[in-house]
Design a protein around this motif. Structure first.
Motif, PDB file in Angstrom:
ATOM      1  N   TYR A 189      14.673  -7.249  11.995  1.00  0.00           N
ATOM      2  CA  TYR A 189      14.072  -8.290  12.813  1.00  0.00           C
ATOM      3  C   TYR A 189      12.759  -7.942  13.355  1.00  0.00           C
ATOM      4  CZ  TYR A 189      16.780 -11.937  10.112  1.00  0.00           C
ATOM      5  OH  TYR A 189      17.469 -13.042   9.640  1.00  0.00           O
ATOM      6  N   VAL A 190      11.659  -7.366  13.330  1.00  0.00           N
ATOM      7  CA  VAL A 190      10.236  -7.040  14.537  1.00  0.00           C
ATOM      8  C   VAL A 190       9.769  -8.374  14.714  1.00  0.00           C
ATOM      9  CG1 VAL A 190       8.901  -6.138  14.570  1.00  0.00           C
ATOM     10  CG2 VAL A 190      10.539  -5.016  13.047  1.00  0.00           C
ATOM     11  N   LEU A 191      10.140  -8.774  16.305  1.00  0.00           N
ATOM     12  CA  LEU A 191       8.537 -10.011  16.921  1.00  0.00           C
ATOM     13  C   LEU A 191       7.598  -9.408  18.345  1.00  0.00           C
ATOM     14  CD1 LEU A 191      12.089 -10.783  16.305  1.00  0.00           C
ATOM     15  CD2 LEU A 191      11.265 -12.283  17.933  1.00  0.00           C
ATOM     16  N   ALA A 192       6.506  -9.513  17.977  1.00  0.00           N
ATOM     17  CA  ALA A 192       5.546  -9.215  18.490  1.00  0.00           C
ATOM     18  C   ALA A 192       4.310  -9.655  18.947  1.00  0.00           C
ATOM     19  CB  ALA A 192       5.252  -7.922  18.316  1.00  0.00           C
ATOM     20  N   SER A 193       3.009 -10.027  19.175  1.00  0.00           N
ATOM     21  CA  SER A 193       2.425 -10.597  19.169  1.00  0.00           C
ATOM     22  C   SER A 193       1.008 -10.294  19.980  1.00  0.00           C
ATOM     23  CB  SER A 193       2.960 -11.955  20.268  1.00  0.00           C
ATOM     24  OG  SER A 193       2.419 -11.010  21.808  1.00  0.00           O
ATOM     25  N   GLY A 194       0.032 -10.552  19.646  1.00  0.00           N
ATOM     26  CA  GLY A 194      -0.795 -10.180  20.299  1.00  0.00           C
ATOM     27  C   GLY A 194      -1.734  -9.094  19.812  1.00  0.00           C
ATOM     28  N   LEU A 243      10.026   0.196   7.757  1.00  0.00           N
ATOM     29  CA  LEU A 243      11.378  -0.382   7.276  1.00  0.00           C
ATOM     30  C   LEU A 243      11.838  -0.466   5.944  1.00  0.00           C
ATOM     31  CD1 LEU A 243      12.412  -1.995  10.282  1.00  0.00           C
ATOM     32  CD2 LEU A 243      12.833   0.158  10.176  1.00  0.00           C
ATOM     33  N   GLU A 244      10.316  -1.096   5.439  1.00  0.00           N
ATOM     34  CA  GLU A 244      11.089  -1.590   3.892  1.00  0.00           C
ATOM     35  C   GLU A 244      10.223  -0.560   2.993  1.00  0.00           C
ATOM     36  OE1 GLU A 244      10.388  -6.827   4.809  1.00  0.00           O
ATOM     37  OE2 GLU A 244       8.655  -5.134   3.789  1.00  0.00           O
ATOM     38  N   GLU A 245       9.053  -0.068   3.070  1.00  0.00           N
ATOM     39  CA  GLU A 245       9.246   0.961   2.532  1.00  0.00           C
ATOM     40  C   GLU A 245       9.899   2.238   2.449  1.00  0.00           C
ATOM     41  OE1 GLU A 245       5.282   4.172   1.396  1.00  0.00           O
ATOM     42  OE2 GLU A 245       4.154   2.331   2.730  1.00  0.00           O
ATOM     43  N   MET A 246       9.821   2.468   3.411  1.00  0.00           N
ATOM     44  CA  MET A 246      10.131   4.035   3.308  1.00  0.00           C
ATOM     45  C   MET A 246      11.648   4.273   3.709  1.00  0.00           C
ATOM     46  SD  MET A 246       7.291   5.805   6.827  1.00  0.00           S
ATOM     47  CE  MET A 246       5.905   5.948   5.827  1.00  0.00           C
ATOM     48  N   LEU A 247      12.414   3.173   4.124  1.00  0.00           N
ATOM     49  CA  LEU A 247      13.644   3.057   4.084  1.00  0.00           C
ATOM     50  C   LEU A 247      14.870   2.076   3.733  1.00  0.00           C
ATOM     51  CD1 LEU A 247      14.570   4.339   7.987  1.00  0.00           C
ATOM     52  CD2 LEU A 247      13.694   5.495   6.442  1.00  0.00           C
ATOM     53  N   GLN A 248      13.749   1.650   2.953  1.00  0.00           N
ATOM     54  CA  GLN A 248      14.547   0.242   1.721  1.00  0.00           C
ATOM     55  C   GLN A 248      15.524  -0.660   2.714  1.00  0.00           C
ATOM     56  OE1 GLN A 248      14.561   3.812   0.268  1.00  0.00           O
ATOM     57  NE2 GLN A 248      12.918   4.063   0.505  1.00  0.00           N
ATOM     58  N   LEU A 249      14.552  -0.529   3.839  1.00  0.00           N
ATOM     59  CA  LEU A 249      16.020  -1.857   4.334  1.00  0.00           C
ATOM     60  C   LEU A 249      15.546  -3.502   4.743  1.00  0.00           C
ATOM     61  CD1 LEU A 249      16.596   0.418   7.349  1.00  0.00           C
ATOM     62  CD2 LEU A 249      18.366  -0.588   6.011  1.00  0.00           C
ATOM     63  N   ASN A 250      15.405  -4.557   5.043  1.00  0.00           N
ATOM     64  CA  ASN A 250      14.689  -5.645   5.004  1.00  0.00           C
ATOM     65  C   ASN A 250      14.217  -5.877   6.401  1.00  0.00           C
ATOM     66  OD1 ASN A 250      15.957  -6.700   2.436  1.00  0.00           O
ATOM     67  ND2 ASN A 250      17.289  -7.417   3.154  1.00  0.00           N
ATOM     68  N   SER A 251      13.317  -6.106   6.012  1.00  0.00           N
ATOM     69  CA  SER A 251      12.611  -6.690   7.704  1.00  0.00           C
ATOM     70  C   SER A 251      11.341  -7.455   7.839  1.00  0.00           C
ATOM     71  CB  SER A 251      11.578  -5.263   8.441  1.00  0.00           C
ATOM     72  OG  SER A 251      11.275  -5.140   9.087  1.00  0.00           O
ATOM     73  N   PRO A 252      11.833  -8.421   8.025  1.00  0.00           N
ATOM     74  CA  PRO A 252      10.829 -10.162   8.409  1.00  0.00           C
ATOM     75  C   PRO A 252      10.032  -9.314  10.176  1.00  0.00           C
ATOM     76  CG  PRO A 252      13.416 -11.005   8.010  1.00  0.00           C
ATOM     77  CD  PRO A 252      13.499  -8.984   8.354  1.00  0.00           C
ATOM     78  N   THR A 253       8.771  -9.780   9.724  1.00  0.00           N
ATOM     79  CA  THR A 253       8.077 -10.256  11.292  1.00  0.00           C
ATOM     80  C   THR A 253       7.864 -11.016  11.951  1.00  0.00           C
ATOM     81  OG1 THR A 253       6.957  -7.749   9.587  1.00  0.00           O
ATOM     82  CG2 THR A 253       6.118  -8.579  11.750  1.00  0.00           C
ATOM     83  N   ILE A 254       8.287 -11.476  12.458  1.00  0.00           N
ATOM     84  CA  ILE A 254       7.906 -12.531  13.088  1.00  0.00           C
ATOM     85  C   ILE A 254       7.126 -12.786  14.697  1.00  0.00           C
ATOM     86  CG2 ILE A 254       9.021 -14.067  14.600  1.00  0.00           C
ATOM     87  CD1 ILE A 254      11.645 -13.403  12.735  1.00  0.00           C
ATOM     88  N   HIS A 255       5.986 -13.444  14.230  1.00  0.00           N
ATOM     89  CA  HIS A 255       5.393 -13.826  15.905  1.00  0.00           C
ATOM     90  C   HIS A 255       6.060 -14.256  16.676  1.00  0.00           C
ATOM     91  CE1 HIS A 255       1.840 -14.978  18.317  1.00  0.00           C
ATOM     92  NE2 HIS A 255       1.320 -15.111  18.318  1.00  0.00           N
TER      93      HIS A 255
END
Length: 331
Positions: free
Chosen positions: A196-201, A215-227
């Motif tokens: 899971y990757v989190l960030a804001s602003g 993560l998803e394209e290059m390493l084929q891992l699941n990676s939801p992006t969350i504000h």
């Protein structure tokens, strides 16, 4: 020629042309994947600083099927594609048909630069020899700053232009600092299937690109992006000690959102919680009047060239492999 001067000349030409058509009213940033996400810093800057220019982002595919109704001769469309993505080329055609002016960012020459009014060549952030002020995200930001200065004035314009010259050295120092940290993080996550990757602003775009491109394209891992704020409106329910969470801490006005998320993650997360602070990678070495706007340029480059590469090494998964991209039909 310094990229700041090159961008200034192109923007002046575009603004002069548009004055004959009633002037510029809005800017639309168009691209696909990392080329789309790379414009986030530019769009964020104009949202924060402009009182006259309307700014928005649109994926190339959505622009093709659902271009905004107010797309007209008072619109500047800035497009980015490394090699001439099909939908980005079509977007440029549509923009021209509707009377808009266009600036294209590119690495390899394609139909995109033949269609667009103006073009600027950029350097891929994935190459170690590329200078950070010349990657697509930095050039997009430079375009935005020059647009603001031309249309309504920007008090920190000279300071911002000087800051571009500091980016590459700041980035190189950050690479040395983060490489051992990234190696430890990668070894801890070498069997992880979801991060899971989190960030804001001002760091949100970098988080998005890290998830979908690295993560998803290059390493084929699941990676939801969350504000970081939206984390508390649903996603925090999945937080536990077994989850891998990568939290970005931006510098600037929205930092309290990231800090709030991190405090909760520290209470209920586990050993795979990792925080990368903009202050650690050199953003606090830049003048505070402009430093928040350079979050994307530094975060994206570090995430791609340090953290993604270290995870690739730890997992023995080459980041140059693809399952479908450029291999299967998806037009």
């Amino acid at each position: 020629m310094e990229i700041q001067e090159e961008v200034k000349k192109v923007v002046k030409k575009a603004i002069t042309k548009m004055k004959r058509q009633g002037g510029i009213r809005q800017v639309i940033w168009v691209g696909a994947g990392g080329s789309f996400g790379g414009f986030y810093g530019a769009n964020y800057f104009l949202e924060q600083e402009s009182t006259k220019l309307f700014t928005s982002m649109c994926t190339s595919g959505e622009f093709v099927y659902a271009a905004p109704r107010n797309l007209d001769e008072n619109t500047l469309v800035v497009l980015c594609s490394m090699r001439g993505t099909r939908e980005t080329v079509i977007s440029a055609k549509i923009a021209k048909e509707r009377g808009a002016s266009t600036i294209a960012l590119y690495v390899d020459e394609s139909a995109l630069i033949k269609i667009s009014d103006y073009h600027i060549k950029y350097e891929s952030l994935a190459l170690d020899e590329s200078r950070i002020e010349r990657v697509n995200g930095s050039i997009g930001l430079c375009i935005a700053m020059n647009l603001l200065n031309e249309v309504e004035g920007y008090a920190n314009y000279d300071l911002a232009m000087k800051t571009f010259a500091l980016l590459d050295a700041t980035y190189r120092r950050a690479v040395k600092y983060t490489t051992p940290l990234a190696k430890e993080w990668a070894e801890l996550n070498q069997t992880e299937k979801t991060i899971y990757v989190l960030a804001s602003g001002p760091a949100w775009g970098a988080a998005y690109v890290f998830s979908i491109c690295n993560l998803e394209e290059m390493l084929q891992l699941n990676s939801p992006t969350i504000h970081s704020y939206e984390y508390f409106n649903g996603p925090f329910e999945v937080t536990d000690k077994g989850k891998s969470i990568f939290q970005l801490l931006a510098t600037g006005k929205t930092r309290p959102e990231d800090e709030r998320a991190l405090r909760f993650e520290q209470r209920f997360g586990g050993k795979k919680l990792y925080a990368l602070d903009g202050k650690e990678i050199g953003l606090d070495d830049l003048r505070p009047e402009v430093s928040p706007y350079f979050n994307h340029s530094l975060f994206s480059s570090i995430l791609n060239n340090v953290y993604m590469r270290q995870l690739s090494s730890a997992t023995s998964q080459s980041y140059e492999t693809r399952r479908y991209m450029w291999k299967e039909e998806y037009l």
